[in-house]
Design a protein around this motif. Structure first.
Motif, PDB file in Angstrom:
ATOM      1  N   LEU A 231       0.807  -1.221   0.000  1.00  0.00           N
ATOM      2  CA  LEU A 231       0.000   0.000   0.000  1.00  0.00           C
ATOM      3  C   LEU A 231       0.842   1.273   0.000  1.00  0.00           C
ATOM      4  CD1 LEU A 231      -2.817  -1.033   2.497  1.00  0.00           C
ATOM      5  CD2 LEU A 231      -2.863  -1.098   0.002  1.00  0.00           C
ATOM      6  N   ASP A 232       2.133   1.138   0.221  1.00  0.00           N
ATOM      7  CA  ASP A 232       3.010   2.305   0.227  1.00  0.00           C
ATOM      8  C   ASP A 232       3.350   2.717  -1.204  1.00  0.00           C
ATOM      9  OD1 ASP A 232       3.068   2.340   2.989  1.00  0.00           O
ATOM     10  OD2 ASP A 232       4.853   1.051   3.090  1.00  0.00           O
ATOM     11  N   ARG A 233       3.434   4.023  -1.402  1.00  0.00           N
ATOM     12  CA  ARG A 233       3.794   4.562  -2.715  1.00  0.00           C
ATOM     13  C   ARG A 233       5.210   4.141  -3.079  1.00  0.00           C
ATOM     14  NH1 ARG A 233       2.708  10.718  -3.920  1.00  0.00           N
ATOM     15  NH2 ARG A 233       0.640   9.831  -3.796  1.00  0.00           N
ATOM     16  N   GLY A 234       5.369   3.650  -4.321  1.00  0.00           N
ATOM     17  CA  GLY A 234       6.691   3.301  -4.815  1.00  0.00           C
ATOM     18  C   GLY A 234       7.205   1.939  -4.389  1.00  0.00           C
ATOM     19  N   SER A 235       6.419   1.178  -3.659  1.00  0.00           N
ATOM     20  CA  SER A 235       6.880  -0.141  -3.232  1.00  0.00           C
ATOM     21  C   SER A 235       6.074  -1.236  -3.921  1.00  0.00           C
ATOM     22  CB  SER A 235       6.750  -0.293  -1.714  1.00  0.00           C
ATOM     23  OG  SER A 235       5.400  -0.314  -1.334  1.00  0.00           O
ATOM     24  N   ASP A 236       6.744  -2.351  -4.187  1.00  0.00           N
ATOM     25  CA  ASP A 236       6.121  -3.549  -4.757  1.00  0.00           C
ATOM     26  C   ASP A 236       5.367  -3.248  -6.052  1.00  0.00           C
ATOM     27  OD1 ASP A 236       5.813  -6.236  -4.776  1.00  0.00           O
ATOM     28  OD2 ASP A 236       4.200  -6.300  -3.300  1.00  0.00           O
ATOM     29  N   GLU A 237       6.003  -2.446  -6.914  1.00  0.00           N
ATOM     30  CA  GLU A 237       5.361  -2.039  -8.163  1.00  0.00           C
ATOM     31  C   GLU A 237       5.060  -3.223  -9.081  1.00  0.00           C
ATOM     32  OE1 GLU A 237       4.208   1.118  -8.782  1.00  0.00           O
ATOM     33  OE2 GLU A 237       4.791   1.361  -6.701  1.00  0.00           O
ATOM     34  N   VAL A 238       5.891  -4.250  -9.046  1.00  0.00           N
ATOM     35  CA  VAL A 238       5.664  -5.417  -9.901  1.00  0.00           C
ATOM     36  C   VAL A 238       4.327  -6.084  -9.565  1.00  0.00           C
ATOM     37  CG1 VAL A 238       6.540  -7.694 -10.554  1.00  0.00           C
ATOM     38  CG2 VAL A 238       8.126  -5.783 -10.277  1.00  0.00           C
ATOM     39  N   SER A 239       4.018  -6.206  -8.287  1.00  0.00           N
ATOM     40  CA  SER A 239       2.743  -6.806  -7.873  1.00  0.00           C
ATOM     41  C   SER A 239       1.569  -5.926  -8.288  1.00  0.00           C
ATOM     42  CB  SER A 239       2.709  -7.019  -6.359  1.00  0.00           C
ATOM     43  OG  SER A 239       3.675  -7.957  -5.980  1.00  0.00           O
ATOM     44  N   LYS A 240       1.746  -4.626  -8.159  1.00  0.00           N
ATOM     45  CA  LYS A 240       0.678  -3.704  -8.556  1.00  0.00           C
ATOM     46  C   LYS A 240       0.433  -3.777 -10.054  1.00  0.00           C
ATOM     47  CE  LYS A 240       1.800  -0.522  -4.821  1.00  0.00           C
ATOM     48  NZ  LYS A 240       2.356   0.797  -4.499  1.00  0.00           N
ATOM     49  N   ILE A 241       1.518  -3.814 -10.831  1.00  0.00           N
ATOM     50  CA  ILE A 241       1.376  -3.940 -12.282  1.00  0.00           C
ATOM     51  C   ILE A 241       0.681  -5.250 -12.630  1.00  0.00           C
ATOM     52  CG2 ILE A 241       2.673  -4.272 -14.429  1.00  0.00           C
ATOM     53  CD1 ILE A 241       4.725  -2.228 -13.308  1.00  0.00           C
ATOM     54  N   ALA A 242       1.077  -6.334 -11.983  1.00  0.00           N
ATOM     55  CA  ALA A 242       0.465  -7.644 -12.259  1.00  0.00           C
ATOM     56  C   ALA A 242      -1.031  -7.623 -11.976  1.00  0.00           C
ATOM     57  CB  ALA A 242       1.147  -8.724 -11.422  1.00  0.00           C
ATOM     58  N   ALA A 243      -1.426  -6.976 -10.898  1.00  0.00           N
ATOM     59  CA  ALA A 243      -2.849  -6.897 -10.571  1.00  0.00           C
ATOM     60  C   ALA A 243      -3.604  -6.110 -11.648  1.00  0.00           C
ATOM     61  CB  ALA A 243      -3.046  -6.237  -9.207  1.00  0.00           C
ATOM     62  N   HIS A 244      -3.037  -5.004 -12.107  1.00  0.00           N
ATOM     63  CA  HIS A 244      -3.704  -4.207 -13.134  1.00  0.00           C
ATOM     64  C   HIS A 244      -3.721  -4.919 -14.489  1.00  0.00           C
ATOM     65  CE1 HIS A 244      -4.626  -0.739 -10.725  1.00  0.00           C
ATOM     66  NE2 HIS A 244      -3.392  -0.701 -10.252  1.00  0.00           N
ATOM     67  N   VAL A 245      -2.668  -5.670 -14.787  1.00  0.00           N
ATOM     68  CA  VAL A 245      -2.661  -6.461 -16.029  1.00  0.00           C
ATOM     69  C   VAL A 245      -3.777  -7.499 -15.980  1.00  0.00           C
ATOM     70  CG1 VAL A 245      -1.358  -8.194 -17.337  1.00  0.00           C
ATOM     71  CG2 VAL A 245      -0.243  -6.075 -16.613  1.00  0.00           C
ATOM     72  N   LEU A 246      -3.917  -8.171 -14.861  1.00  0.00           N
ATOM     73  CA  LEU A 246      -4.975  -9.176 -14.704  1.00  0.00           C
ATOM     74  C   LEU A 246      -6.357  -8.537 -14.856  1.00  0.00           C
ATOM     75  CD1 LEU A 246      -5.877 -12.062 -13.994  1.00  0.00           C
ATOM     76  CD2 LEU A 246      -5.784 -11.381 -11.594  1.00  0.00           C
ATOM     77  N   LEU A 247      -6.583  -7.438 -14.142  1.00  0.00           N
ATOM     78  CA  LEU A 247      -7.888  -6.773 -14.214  1.00  0.00           C
ATOM     79  C   LEU A 247      -8.154  -6.216 -15.609  1.00  0.00           C
ATOM     80  CD1 LEU A 247      -7.820  -4.966 -10.773  1.00  0.00           C
ATOM     81  CD2 LEU A 247      -9.219  -6.928 -11.418  1.00  0.00           C
ATOM     82  N   GLY A 248      -7.126  -5.657 -16.234  1.00  0.00           N
ATOM     83  CA  GLY A 248      -7.282  -5.143 -17.590  1.00  0.00           C
ATOM     84  C   GLY A 248      -7.588  -6.255 -18.581  1.00  0.00           C
ATOM     85  N   GLY A 249      -6.947  -7.405 -18.390  1.00  0.00           N
ATOM     86  CA  GLY A 249      -7.220  -8.549 -19.265  1.00  0.00           C
ATOM     87  C   GLY A 249      -8.648  -9.050 -19.122  1.00  0.00           C
ATOM     88  N   ILE A 250      -9.120  -9.111 -17.907  1.00  0.00           N
ATOM     89  CA  ILE A 250     -10.507  -9.533 -17.670  1.00  0.00           C
ATOM     90  C   ILE A 250     -11.471  -8.533 -18.311  1.00  0.00           C
ATOM     91  CG2 ILE A 250     -12.290  -9.834 -15.895  1.00  0.00           C
ATOM     92  CD1 ILE A 250     -10.010 -10.977 -14.092  1.00  0.00           C
ATOM     93  N   ALA A 251     -11.211  -7.241 -18.120  1.00  0.00           N
ATOM     94  CA  ALA A 251     -12.069  -6.208 -18.711  1.00  0.00           C
ATOM     95  C   ALA A 251     -12.048  -6.298 -20.240  1.00  0.00           C
ATOM     96  CB  ALA A 251     -11.633  -4.819 -18.247  1.00  0.00           C
ATOM     97  N   ALA A 252     -10.876  -6.576 -20.820  1.00  0.00           N
ATOM     98  CA  ALA A 252     -10.771  -6.684 -22.276  1.00  0.00           C
ATOM     99  C   ALA A 252     -11.573  -7.871 -22.812  1.00  0.00           C
ATOM    100  CB  ALA A 252      -9.309  -6.794 -22.693  1.00  0.00           C
ATOM    101  N   VAL A 253     -11.521  -8.993 -22.102  1.00  0.00           N
ATOM    102  CA  VAL A 253     -12.303 -10.168 -22.515  1.00  0.00           C
ATOM    103  C   VAL A 253     -13.798  -9.865 -22.422  1.00  0.00           C
ATOM    104  CG1 VAL A 253     -12.913 -12.540 -21.867  1.00  0.00           C
ATOM    105  CG2 VAL A 253     -10.511 -11.843 -21.970  1.00  0.00           C
ATOM    106  N   CYS A 254     -14.211  -9.206 -21.342  1.00  0.00           N
ATOM    107  CA  CYS A 254     -15.619  -8.842 -21.180  1.00  0.00           C
ATOM    108  C   CYS A 254     -16.058  -7.878 -22.287  1.00  0.00           C
ATOM    109  CB  CYS A 254     -15.861  -8.222 -19.812  1.00  0.00           C
ATOM    110  SG  CYS A 254     -15.701  -9.383 -18.456  1.00  0.00           S
ATOM    111  N   MET A 255     -15.182  -6.922 -22.629  1.00  0.00           N
ATOM    112  CA  MET A 255     -15.499  -5.989 -23.698  1.00  0.00           C
ATOM    113  C   MET A 255     -15.668  -6.736 -25.025  1.00  0.00           C
ATOM    114  SD  MET A 255     -13.185  -3.027 -25.443  1.00  0.00           S
ATOM    115  CE  MET A 255     -12.110  -4.309 -26.049  1.00  0.00           C
ATOM    116  N   ALA A 256     -14.744  -7.629 -25.324  1.00  0.00           N
ATOM    117  CA  ALA A 256     -14.806  -8.376 -26.584  1.00  0.00           C
ATOM    118  C   ALA A 256     -16.080  -9.214 -26.662  1.00  0.00           C
ATOM    119  CB  ALA A 256     -13.571  -9.253 -26.727  1.00  0.00           C
TER     120      ALA A 256
END
Length: 66
Positions: free
Chosen positions: A3-28
């Motif tokens: 939850l701290d700014r600038g920490s564990d960015e890889v995990s945050k990116i992975a979460a957004h990639v997962l959510l973005g992928g799900i949203a993209a499939v739903c959109m398609a």
């Protein structure tokens, strides 16, 4: 901590990639269903999921820049 700014960015990116992928499939799916059935709610769903996909892409870029 994640939850701290600038920490564990890889995990945050992975979460957004997962959510973005799900949203993209739903959109398609909703876009394809709208093309076949022309029901208004499917078009709206495609727009909403498309917007979420774009927003997740924005979040990924934000975390990559940190």
């Amino acid at each position: 901590m994640i939850l701290d700014r600038g920490s564990d960015e890889v995990s945050k990116i992975a979460a957004h990639v997962l959510l973005g992928g799900i949203a993209a499939v739903c959109m398609a799916y909703n876009l394809a269903a709208w093309v076949k059935r022309r029901e208004a709610h499917l078009a709206w769903n495609a727009v909403i999921y498309g917007t979420l996909t774009v927003l997740e892409g924005y979040q990924i870029q934000r975390h990559r820049g940190s």
